[in-house]
Design a protein around this motif. Sequence first.
Motif, PDB file in Angstrom:
ATOM      1  N   TYR A 146      42.884 -98.713 -75.245  1.00  0.00           N
ATOM      2  CA  TYR A 146      42.557 -97.311 -75.523  1.00  0.00           C
ATOM      3  C   TYR A 146      43.362 -96.378 -74.627  1.00  0.00           C
ATOM      4  N   ARG A 147      43.444 -96.730 -73.345  1.00  0.00           N
ATOM      5  CA  ARG A 147      44.192 -95.876 -72.417  1.00  0.00           C
ATOM      6  C   ARG A 147      45.677 -95.836 -72.760  1.00  0.00           C
ATOM      7  N   LEU A 148      46.188 -96.934 -73.286  1.00  0.00           N
ATOM      8  CA  LEU A 148      47.616 -96.988 -73.591  1.00  0.00           C
ATOM      9  C   LEU A 148      47.979 -96.196 -74.843  1.00  0.00           C
ATOM     10  N   PHE A 149      47.161 -96.308 -75.886  1.00  0.00           N
ATOM     11  CA  PHE A 149      47.573 -95.786 -77.187  1.00  0.00           C
ATOM     12  C   PHE A 149      46.761 -94.587 -77.670  1.00  0.00           C
ATOM     13  N   LEU A 150      45.534 -94.386 -77.171  1.00  0.00           N
ATOM     14  CA  LEU A 150      44.691 -93.315 -77.704  1.00  0.00           C
ATOM     15  C   LEU A 150      44.349 -92.256 -76.669  1.00  0.00           C
ATOM     16  N   GLY A 151      43.832 -92.677 -75.543  1.00  0.00           N
ATOM     17  CA  GLY A 151      43.322 -91.716 -74.570  1.00  0.00           C
ATOM     18  C   GLY A 151      44.342 -91.232 -73.580  1.00  0.00           C
ATOM     19  N   GLY A 152      45.446 -91.950 -73.447  1.00  0.00           N
ATOM     20  CA  GLY A 152      46.413 -91.570 -72.438  1.00  0.00           C
ATOM     21  C   GLY A 152      46.035 -92.101 -71.071  1.00  0.00           C
ATOM     22  N   ILE A 153      47.032 -92.331 -70.239  1.00  0.00           N
ATOM     23  CA  ILE A 153      46.802 -92.890 -68.909  1.00  0.00           C
ATOM     24  C   ILE A 153      46.632 -91.738 -67.935  1.00  0.00           C
ATOM     25  N   THR A 154      45.403 -91.559 -67.455  1.00  0.00           N
ATOM     26  CA  THR A 154      45.133 -90.477 -66.510  1.00  0.00           C
ATOM     27  C   THR A 154      45.442 -90.891 -65.080  1.00  0.00           C
ATOM     28  N   ARG A 155      45.215 -92.177 -64.753  1.00  0.00           N
ATOM     29  CA  ARG A 155      45.526 -92.676 -63.417  1.00  0.00           C
ATOM     30  C   ARG A 155      45.688 -94.192 -63.505  1.00  0.00           C
ATOM     31  N   GLY A 156      46.195 -94.783 -62.449  1.00  0.00           N
ATOM     32  CA  GLY A 156      46.357 -96.240 -62.407  1.00  0.00           C
ATOM     33  C   GLY A 156      47.429 -96.730 -63.354  1.00  0.00           C
ATOM     34  N   PHE A 170      28.846 -89.507 -61.641  1.00  0.00           N
ATOM     35  CA  PHE A 170      27.730 -89.459 -62.582  1.00  0.00           C
ATOM     36  C   PHE A 170      27.856 -88.270 -63.531  1.00  0.00           C
ATOM     37  N   GLU A 171      28.399 -87.170 -63.024  1.00  0.00           N
ATOM     38  CA  GLU A 171      28.550 -85.980 -63.867  1.00  0.00           C
ATOM     39  C   GLU A 171      29.559 -86.225 -64.981  1.00  0.00           C
ATOM     40  N   ASN A 172      30.637 -86.915 -64.662  1.00  0.00           N
ATOM     41  CA  ASN A 172      31.637 -87.211 -65.692  1.00  0.00           C
ATOM     42  C   ASN A 172      31.088 -88.156 -66.758  1.00  0.00           C
ATOM     43  N   VAL A 173      30.229 -89.047 -66.313  1.00  0.00           N
ATOM     44  CA  VAL A 173      29.620 -89.958 -67.286  1.00  0.00           C
ATOM     45  C   VAL A 173      28.742 -89.185 -68.258  1.00  0.00           C
ATOM     46  N   ILE A 174      27.996 -88.176 -67.736  1.00  0.00           N
ATOM     47  CA  ILE A 174      27.153 -87.347 -68.607  1.00  0.00           C
ATOM     48  C   ILE A 174      28.017 -86.540 -69.564  1.00  0.00           C
ATOM     49  N   LYS A 175      29.162 -86.051 -69.074  1.00  0.00           N
ATOM     50  CA  LYS A 175      30.074 -85.306 -69.944  1.00  0.00           C
ATOM     51  C   LYS A 175      30.604 -86.180 -71.071  1.00  0.00           C
ATOM     52  N   VAL A 176      30.847 -87.412 -70.725  1.00  0.00           N
ATOM     53  CA  VAL A 176      31.368 -88.326 -71.744  1.00  0.00           C
ATOM     54  C   VAL A 176      30.376 -88.482 -72.878  1.00  0.00           C
ATOM     55  N   PHE A 177      29.100 -88.629 -72.535  1.00  0.00           N
ATOM     56  CA  PHE A 177      28.097 -88.848 -73.571  1.00  0.00           C
ATOM     57  C   PHE A 177      27.730 -87.560 -74.312  1.00  0.00           C
ATOM     58  N   LYS A 178      27.995 -86.367 -73.690  1.00  0.00           N
ATOM     59  CA  LYS A 178      27.679 -85.103 -74.358  1.00  0.00           C
ATOM     60  C   LYS A 178      28.866 -84.552 -75.130  1.00  0.00           C
ATOM     61  N   HIS A 179      30.051 -84.643 -74.547  1.00  0.00           N
ATOM     62  CA  HIS A 179      31.248 -84.078 -75.160  1.00  0.00           C
ATOM     63  C   HIS A 179      32.233 -85.205 -75.428  1.00  0.00           C
ATOM     64  N   LEU A 180      32.345 -85.574 -76.687  1.00  0.00           N
ATOM     65  CA  LEU A 180      33.214 -86.680 -77.055  1.00  0.00           C
ATOM     66  C   LEU A 180      34.683 -86.301 -77.032  1.00  0.00           C
ATOM     67  N   GLU A 181      35.003 -85.005 -76.827  1.00  0.00           N
ATOM     68  CA  GLU A 181      36.395 -84.604 -76.839  1.00  0.00           C
ATOM     69  C   GLU A 181      37.103 -84.936 -75.531  1.00  0.00           C
ATOM     70  N   THR A 182      36.368 -85.249 -74.508  1.00  0.00           N
ATOM     71  CA  THR A 182      36.989 -85.497 -73.209  1.00  0.00           C
ATOM     72  C   THR A 182      37.836 -86.764 -73.236  1.00  0.00           C
ATOM     73  N   LYS A 183      38.840 -86.790 -72.350  1.00  0.00           N
ATOM     74  CA  LYS A 183      39.736 -87.940 -72.290  1.00  0.00           C
ATOM     75  C   LYS A 183      39.107 -89.137 -71.590  1.00  0.00           C
ATOM     76  N   GLU A 184      37.938 -88.952 -71.002  1.00  0.00           N
ATOM     77  CA  GLU A 184      37.269 -90.049 -70.322  1.00  0.00           C
ATOM     78  C   GLU A 184      36.397 -90.874 -71.272  1.00  0.00           C
ATOM     79  N   ILE A 185      36.685 -90.782 -72.566  1.00  0.00           N
ATOM     80  CA  ILE A 185      35.875 -91.517 -73.547  1.00  0.00           C
ATOM     81  C   ILE A 185      36.054 -93.030 -73.420  1.00  0.00           C
ATOM     82  N   TYR A 186      37.105 -93.450 -72.734  1.00  0.00           N
ATOM     83  CA  TYR A 186      37.327 -94.888 -72.604  1.00  0.00           C
ATOM     84  C   TYR A 186      36.242 -95.559 -71.758  1.00  0.00           C
ATOM     85  N   VAL A 187      35.329 -94.746 -71.177  1.00  0.00           N
ATOM     86  CA  VAL A 187      34.192 -95.342 -70.474  1.00  0.00           C
ATOM     87  C   VAL A 187      33.351 -96.179 -71.433  1.00  0.00           C
ATOM     88  N   TYR A 188      33.339 -95.776 -72.707  1.00  0.00           N
ATOM     89  CA  TYR A 188      32.595 -96.544 -73.705  1.00  0.00           C
ATOM     90  C   TYR A 188      33.106 -97.987 -73.814  1.00  0.00           C
TER      91      TYR A 188
END
Length: 509
Positions: free
Chosen positions: A271-281, A401-419
């Motif tokens: 997901y990070r490679l092809f859909l979400g983009g590499i934010t770090r690492g 923890f706040e970013n995790v809540i954002k992920v579950f509330k706003h699906l537009e965020t790039k941190e969706i790869y947490v799923y």
Amino acid sequence: MQSNLLTKLTETLKSNTPQDFFRLIREELQSPEDIINEHNHNFYHELADSTLHEKHLLTFTENLTQIILTRFTTENLISLINMQSLSNENFSPLHLSILRGKRGLTRRLLEIGADPKLLTSKGRNALHICAESGLIGMFLHIKSYYKIDICVEDFRGMTPLHLAISERREDIAITIISLMSEGIVLDIENKSLKNPLELAVDIGSYKLCKQIMINLKPLKNRRKVLQEIRRKCEDKEISRILKKSSFKGKSYKHFIILFIVLMIKDTEMWYRLFLGGITRGLIETYTQMVLILFCISWMIFVSLKTPGFEVKKRPTGLIELYANYLPEYVCPYCILKKHKQTKHCFLCKKCVKHYDHHCIWLNNCIGKLNYKFFIVFLAILAISSIFSLYICVNTAYHISFENVIKVFKHLETKEIYVYFLVPSFILNLIVLSFIVPIAGKHVKNVVKKVREKPKVPNLEMIKYKKDFSSNEHESTSDTSSMYAKGTLESNSESASSSSSLLSRLFTNN
């Protein structure tokens, strides 16, 4: 007069005096009845039942046969050889020679005219006695030249396979199974209502149970029969074999499943490679990708790499192989001479050198030529799974923890790869839990082999030799002479040392 000459001849046979034997035959043998007693027991029975070496027995047999042929007819000779003793379960001389394991005498009796189809009082022919005694070469010789059915039953319903299994003759039982091209029928039962598989379960032979299960003839009520046998079985390994409904050939089903698991076990990376983009690492992500691609390519390489199959050097038959080599160096399925560590794979239908196992996930045997690559594949897969677990844990730790809540509330965020972290973590953990015990077992075996370093025996030295007894006698005489020389030398050395000590003592005094 009849029993008198027979007793005299048996005395010369026991004392191993061929000159007296020849003299008695030439002077006193007037008719074939002279060497027969009242129980239809003739001198050929005595030869077959004697404890003398086969060389001496063959000389006695040849001279007696020549005299009978010169003085009487061939019919008289054949009647003597095929005469069944009333005092010994209607055994003929051929039956007795097979029972006593005298290969040379048995072949000579067959050449003269002995009938291997004669039945004893139990209804057993020569094949039954060969199977009971474990004589593989003689069994094959009689079966091939005299066209006797190997599934023939005696009066109790026992086939040669039944007798071989009940007497724990695994080598000849496997040979009989390999000759049964139509498969083993579980309906052939003796009076104790036990088929070959039940007998193999009773003696606790894992090897025979597996061979019988592989060569079973298709049955409608196969599962019910196997369930009944499994209930009586106490061995866990044998009951595990009996659970299998069938032993089919090679299949790519497990290989495809493993390929899919390796592709989806790092979902968050894809997901990070092809859909979400590499934010770090960036380095970690590409390292993870290289590891998984290298693991998949190595898996394909090991599955295509030949394990090292045994090749038939020259066309030979089973009779010749069993006549020259021990049973453990002969494969009755491939009909070739093999190494002791070579085993026949029933899925590949070939003999594999240094056979370890047949890996259903790679759809290939693991043997001499691909064993090292298999261990490397396990190591790469373990490293890849450990690295993926590290990335999953590290990513979950750095996300607040706040970013995790954002992920579950706003699906537009790039941190969706947490799923994808949770399924990736679970899959890698499952793969690692399977790989680590297997890799540890193989590493332990490698270390054990390196420590032991067994000496591989030369197959040419294992051949049966006709003059084994003479060689053994010569070797014992050589060793005794060597021992005598050694003792003389040691005595002379001890004497010289004692004399030198005495001289030193006297000089000191």
